[in-house]
Enzyme design. Structure first.
Site, PDB file in Angstrom:
ATOM      1  N   HIS A 128       0.866  -1.183   0.000  1.00 36.36           N
ATOM      2  CA  HIS A 128       0.000   0.000   0.000  1.00 36.36           C
ATOM      3  C   HIS A 128       0.897   1.225   0.000  1.00 36.36           C
ATOM      4  O   HIS A 128       1.630   1.483   0.962  1.00 36.36           O
ATOM      5  CB  HIS A 128      -0.923   0.013   1.221  1.00 36.36           C
ATOM      6  CG  HIS A 128      -1.840   1.200   1.244  1.00 36.36           C
ATOM      7  ND1 HIS A 128      -3.072   1.197   0.622  1.00 36.36           N
ATOM      8  CD2 HIS A 128      -1.699   2.431   1.797  1.00 36.36           C
ATOM      9  CE1 HIS A 128      -3.643   2.380   0.796  1.00 36.36           C
ATOM     10  NE2 HIS A 128      -2.835   3.142   1.511  1.00 36.36           N
ATOM     11  N   CYS A 129       0.858   1.974  -1.091  1.00 39.75           N
ATOM     12  CA  CYS A 129       1.731   3.131  -1.238  1.00 39.75           C
ATOM     13  C   CYS A 129       1.058   4.361  -0.644  1.00 39.75           C
ATOM     14  O   CYS A 129      -0.041   4.748  -1.065  1.00 39.75           O
ATOM     15  CB  CYS A 129       2.056   3.367  -2.712  1.00 39.75           C
ATOM     16  SG  CYS A 129       3.182   4.756  -2.987  1.00 39.75           S
ATOM     17  N   ILE A 130       1.710   4.991   0.318  1.00 37.00           N
ATOM     18  CA  ILE A 130       1.145   6.171   0.960  1.00 37.00           C
ATOM     19  C   ILE A 130       1.199   7.381   0.037  1.00 37.00           C
ATOM     20  O   ILE A 130       0.403   8.310   0.171  1.00 37.00           O
ATOM     21  CB  ILE A 130       1.878   6.467   2.268  1.00 37.00           C
ATOM     22  CG1 ILE A 130       3.379   6.650   2.006  1.00 37.00           C
ATOM     23  CG2 ILE A 130       1.640   5.357   3.276  1.00 37.00           C
ATOM     24  CD1 ILE A 130       4.180   7.070   3.207  1.00 37.00           C
TER      25      ILE A 130
END
Length: 393
Positions: A244-246
């Protein structure tokens, strides 16, 4: 332990009461805070919050204030850092620490936040604005160089929009389509074999090996394909989940992994080229490799000091994303996702390679060339499912 509270949630962790669908107060649960509050109640101790009202606490928990620091504090901090080189060292050193603290704080709550996406887009726009208003009037940048930087900006945003279209979520129709494909393959094999006995023996063994690769998600209650994982932040299962890329406020999965890698490459090339143009304009007598470390007279004017500070800020961001790009390229070369690497380290089933930059699980790797061919040719199963449905209609 303190570190366990700050550590981001691992994929496929055991569910707590707040994630169980039969617990009616699960939406109000924060397990660690609930345990502490219950322990204080048993020991008849006052609450740590003192006179803080529960309404104010709920507002602070749910109010989205992530846009304010990025839009207001970033230009102010950069201008303060441009006043003196010591202030620049202090602020540019503290900024990554503050961002890292906010990263762990949001991951502990398992919430999506617009802070990092807003910070990335606003930083990109602010750097381009300073390049147009401060560097371009100096006359050191040609029209071709301006066109190259502008094209890189546009391509970065377009690639980011393409990445944000979705990582490829797992749906119930995906397993149904997989079952239909299995039935079609069985019928084709029976037709080609021409014998009922051989077809019956193959039909007894083949479905078991194929369906064994699919697993049921304990949270979504959906059958998911191999290498899929559940994202606790997005609340859904993703095909070939990487992480999950912030920075894009979304997952990176099978549908958008290539465009995510393209976004990183285009941004890094544009950023390095823009930083080199700024340094060549501010420090024309210095070599490009040493201009970032020593540029005499750059703090004599406020405009040049601000541009030099922004060049340092862009270099820090570029260095962090360059590390991310290197790890992504190594993971693709070994055909392992970031989620699979974390699970392998936790279960002690993988080997660290290249000074710990990549974890080799040895489960899906088929060689450097075949791994990249698989990555570049993989398709989103949900997209092919929608196209097949439209063809039938």
């Amino acid at each position: 332990m303190k570190w366990e509270k700050l550590k981001p949630p691992e994929p496929d962790d055991p569910m707590c009461c707040c994630e169980c669908d039969i617990y009616q107060y699960g939406c109000c649960c924060d397990c660690e805070d609930l345990d502490e509050a219950f322990s204080r109640w048993l020991k008849d101790k006052p609450s740590k919050s003192g006179c803080q009202s529960p309404v104010f606490g709920a507002l602070m928990q749910n109010l989205e204030i992530s846009l304010i620091p990025a839009l207001l504090l970033l230009p102010l901090l950069l201008r303060v850092a441009a006043l003196h080189y010591l202030l620049g060292i202090i602020i540019l050193t503290a900024l990554p620490g503050l961002v890292l603290w906010y990263y762990y704080a949001t991951h502990r709550k398992k919430r999506r936040t617009l802070f990092f996406l807003t910070l990335a887009l606003y930083s990109l726009a602010h750097m381009y604005y300073l390049f147009i208003t401060e560097i371009l009037p100096r006359g050191d940048v040609s029209q071709l160089q301006l066109f190259t930087v502008t094209t890189g900006m546009i391509l970065t945003i377009l690639s980011l929009i393409n990445t944000k279209r979705g990582p490829g979520f797992v749906t119930a129709a995906l397993h149904e389509a997989h079952s239909r494909d299995q039935e079609a393959e069985k019928k084709d094999s029976e037709h080609l074999n021409g014998s009922v006995q051989s077809a019956a023996s193959s039909s007894e063994s083949k479905p078991q090996t194929l369906t064994a690769k699919w697993s049921r998600c304990p949270v979504c209650k959906l059958m998911r394909p191999p290498r899929a994982g559940h994202c606790r932040t997005c609340g859904s299962c993703v095909q070939r989940l990487d992480h999950h890329c912030i920075w894009i406020n979304s997952c990176v999965g099978q549908a958008n992994h290539r465009s995510f890698l393209l976004t990183l490459c285009v941004f890094l090339l544009t950023s390095v080229y823009g930083i080199s143009l700024v340094l060549c304009s501010l420090c024309p007598r210095q070599y490009l490799m040493t201009a970032l470390l020593y540029c005499p007279g750059v703090y004599s004017q406020s405009s040049t000091a601000l541009c030099f500070t922004c060049a340092w800020y862009s270099s820090i961001v570029t260095g962090g994303l360059l590390y991310l790009l290197v790890t992504q390229v190594l993971n693709i070369s070994f055909n392992v996702t970031e989620r699979e690497a974390q699970l392998a380290l936790r279960n002690k089933t993988g080997q660290s390679r290249l000074w710990g930059l990549v974890v080799d699980t040895g489960e899906f790797s088929r060689g450097f060339y075949q791994n990249w061919v698989e990555f570049l040719t993989m398709t989103d199963a949900s997209v092919s499912l929608r196209s097949s449905l439209t063809d039938l209609v």
